[in-house]
Write an enzyme that holds these catalytic residues in place. Structure first.
Site, PDB file in Angstrom:
ATOM      1  N   ASN A 170      -4.897   2.578 -13.258  1.00  0.00           N
ATOM      2  CA  ASN A 170      -3.984   1.583 -12.686  1.00  0.00           C
ATOM      3  C   ASN A 170      -2.568   2.143 -12.735  1.00  0.00           C
ATOM      4  OD1 ASN A 170      -3.062  -1.096 -11.838  1.00  0.00           O
ATOM      5  ND2 ASN A 170      -2.321  -1.352 -13.935  1.00  0.00           N
ATOM      6  N   ARG A 188     -14.773 -14.627 -11.967  1.00  0.00           N
ATOM      7  CA  ARG A 188     -14.236 -13.258 -11.964  1.00  0.00           C
ATOM      8  C   ARG A 188     -15.364 -12.237 -11.974  1.00  0.00           C
ATOM      9  NH1 ARG A 188      -8.762 -12.793 -12.837  1.00  0.00           N
ATOM     10  NH2 ARG A 188      -7.771 -14.547 -13.824  1.00  0.00           N
ATOM     11  N   MET A 196      -3.780  -6.846  -7.569  1.00  0.00           N
ATOM     12  CA  MET A 196      -3.200  -7.883  -8.420  1.00  0.00           C
ATOM     13  C   MET A 196      -4.263  -8.828  -8.990  1.00  0.00           C
ATOM     14  SD  MET A 196      -0.229  -6.720  -8.308  1.00  0.00           S
ATOM     15  CE  MET A 196       0.945  -7.869  -8.991  1.00  0.00           C
ATOM     16  N   GLY A 208       0.777  -1.238   0.000  1.00  0.00           N
ATOM     17  CA  GLY A 208       0.000   0.000   0.000  1.00  0.00           C
ATOM     18  C   GLY A 208       0.807   1.286   0.000  1.00  0.00           C
ATOM     19  N   HIS A 221       1.361   0.839 -12.985  1.00  0.00           N
ATOM     20  CA  HIS A 221       2.113  -0.364 -13.368  1.00  0.00           C
ATOM     21  C   HIS A 221       3.605  -0.056 -13.301  1.00  0.00           C
ATOM     22  CE1 HIS A 221       2.906  -4.189 -15.272  1.00  0.00           C
ATOM     23  NE2 HIS A 221       3.781  -3.572 -16.048  1.00  0.00           N
ATOM     24  N   ASN A 259       1.570   3.044  -2.613  1.00  0.00           N
ATOM     25  CA  ASN A 259       0.873   3.965  -3.524  1.00  0.00           C
ATOM     26  C   ASN A 259      -0.377   4.545  -2.869  1.00  0.00           C
ATOM     27  OD1 ASN A 259       2.124   4.254  -6.315  1.00  0.00           O
ATOM     28  ND2 ASN A 259       2.269   2.034  -5.970  1.00  0.00           N
ATOM     29  N   VAL A 316      -4.775  -6.734 -20.446  1.00  0.00           N
ATOM     30  CA  VAL A 316      -3.844  -6.723 -19.317  1.00  0.00           C
ATOM     31  C   VAL A 316      -2.842  -5.590 -19.529  1.00  0.00           C
ATOM     32  CG1 VAL A 316      -2.098  -8.026 -18.044  1.00  0.00           C
ATOM     33  CG2 VAL A 316      -4.105  -9.189 -18.942  1.00  0.00           C
ATOM     34  N   ASP A 317      -3.028  -4.496 -18.788  1.00  0.00           N
ATOM     35  CA  ASP A 317      -2.123  -3.338 -18.851  1.00  0.00           C
ATOM     36  C   ASP A 317      -2.084  -2.722 -20.248  1.00  0.00           C
ATOM     37  OD1 ASP A 317      -1.486  -3.731 -16.138  1.00  0.00           O
ATOM     38  OD2 ASP A 317       0.091  -5.156 -16.653  1.00  0.00           O
ATOM     39  N   ASP A 322      -8.564  -0.964 -19.356  1.00  0.00           N
ATOM     40  CA  ASP A 322      -9.543  -1.540 -20.281  1.00  0.00           C
ATOM     41  C   ASP A 322      -9.555  -3.054 -20.065  1.00  0.00           C
ATOM     42  OD1 ASP A 322      -7.334  -2.556 -21.584  1.00  0.00           O
ATOM     43  OD2 ASP A 322      -7.516  -1.279 -23.347  1.00  0.00           O
TER      44      ASP A 322
HETATM   45  C1  GAR Z   1       3.507  -1.395  -7.297  1.00  0.00           C
HETATM   46  O1  GAR Z   1       4.822  -1.479  -7.793  1.00  0.00           O
HETATM   47  C2  GAR Z   1       2.508  -1.447  -8.434  1.00  0.00           C
HETATM   48  O2  GAR Z   1       2.936  -0.771  -9.597  1.00  0.00           O
HETATM   49  C3  GAR Z   1       2.436  -2.929  -8.676  1.00  0.00           C
HETATM   50  O3  GAR Z   1       2.405  -3.492  -7.388  1.00  0.00           O
HETATM   51  C4  GAR Z   1       3.143  -2.646  -6.499  1.00  0.00           C
HETATM   52  C5  GAR Z   1       2.270  -2.313  -5.309  1.00  0.00           C
HETATM   53  O4  GAR Z   1       3.003  -1.600  -4.358  1.00  0.00           O
HETATM   54  N1  GAR Z   1       1.290  -3.282  -9.439  1.00  0.00           N
HETATM   55  C6  GAR Z   1       1.306  -4.215 -10.388  1.00  0.00           C
HETATM   56  O5  GAR Z   1       2.310  -4.876 -10.653  1.00  0.00           O
HETATM   57  C7  GAR Z   1      -0.004  -4.421 -11.112  1.00  0.00           C
HETATM   58  N2  GAR Z   1       0.200  -5.184 -12.321  1.00  0.00           N
HETATM   59  P1  GAR Z   1       2.242  -0.872  -3.160  1.00  0.00           P
HETATM   60  O6  GAR Z   1       1.274  -1.902  -2.563  1.00  0.00           O
HETATM   61  O7  GAR Z   1       3.346  -0.526  -2.208  1.00  0.00           O
HETATM   62  O8  GAR Z   1       1.513   0.326  -3.703  1.00  0.00           O
END
Ligand code: GAR
Length: 200
Positions: free
Chosen positions: A106, A64, A89, A11, A108, A13, A143-144, A140
């Site tokens: 999102n 899903r 994820m 978390g 990435h 971000n 995937v990414d 969308d």
């Molecule tokens: C981040 O690096 C984010 O970009 C990645 O997971 C991490 C979460 O970190 N997301 C993905 O890879 C999605 N495909 P956080 O929980 O510390 O924010």
């Protein structure tokens, strides 16, 4: 704008969004944090700021689409207008996206379209990329693959490990995510086909 944040992990971000909000630098209000996993750091971060949390496990849903419908119901219960996937994820389906058209973003940890999917930093190292970074994009059904709002590059250094590269990219993620959410939440962004354009 009322923001719902979906998480699966530590978390950081989410923390960047909460810190921006606390300092008056977020064009929105984080009204709920939902995790698909119990007992992750992101839930503690939300609770410390008194933001309502929920755990909705994908394991409790047969498909899903069922899982996505449960997410939508929880977000709607908090009148969420903008959804941020911050280390979430799971792949979301049209059952989710149709509920929030062009209102799901999102972050990435790579410069898309390079290194989509999981373990993007390890993919960049294994490939031998000299530059990687992060991307914030509208989500969308792929995937990414959604329209890109912002990207920030970081160098890949000779002695990088997955962990050192992750940390360098995360610092850029935090900054880029807050700036992107602000642009979207303040209505400065419009999508034209694949391209995202910013009003002055
Ligand atoms: C981040 O690096 C984010 O970009 C990645 O997971 C991490 C979460 O970190 N997301 C993905 O890879 C999605 N495909 P956080 O929980 O510390 O924010």
């Amino acid at each position: 704008m009322r923001i719902g944040v979906l998480v699966s992990g530590s978390g950081t971000n989410l923390q960047a969004l909460l810190d921006a909000e606390a300092s008056g630098a977020l064009a929105g209000h984080v009204v709920v944090v939902i995790s698909n996993k119990p007992a992750v750091g992101a839930l503690d971060r939300a609770a410390k700021r008194n933001v309502p949390t929920a755990v909705i496990s994908h394991r409790d849903h047969a498909s899903r689409e069922d899982f996505d419908r449960a997410l939508v119901a929880a977000l709607r219960a908090h009148a969420v207008e903008l959804v941020v996937l911050a280390g979430f994820m799971r792949i979301v389906t049209p059952a989710f996206l149709d509920a929030f058209p062009q209102r799901v973003v999102n972050v990435h940890p790579a410069l898309l379209p390079s290194f989509p999917g999981v373990d993007a930093q390890a993919q960049a190292l294994a490939y031998g990329a000299r530059v990687s970074g992060c991307t914030v994009h509208f989500v969308d059904a792929g995937v990414d693959t959604g329209p890109i709002i912002a990207q920030s590059p970081v160098p890949v250094l000779d002695d990088d490990t997955v962990d050192t590269l992750k940390a360098r990219i995360l610092r850029e993620e935090h900054r880029t995510l807050v700036a992107s959410v602000n642009a979207v939440a303040s209505g400065r962004v419009r999508v034209e086909g694949r391209r995202v354009k910013f009003a002055p």
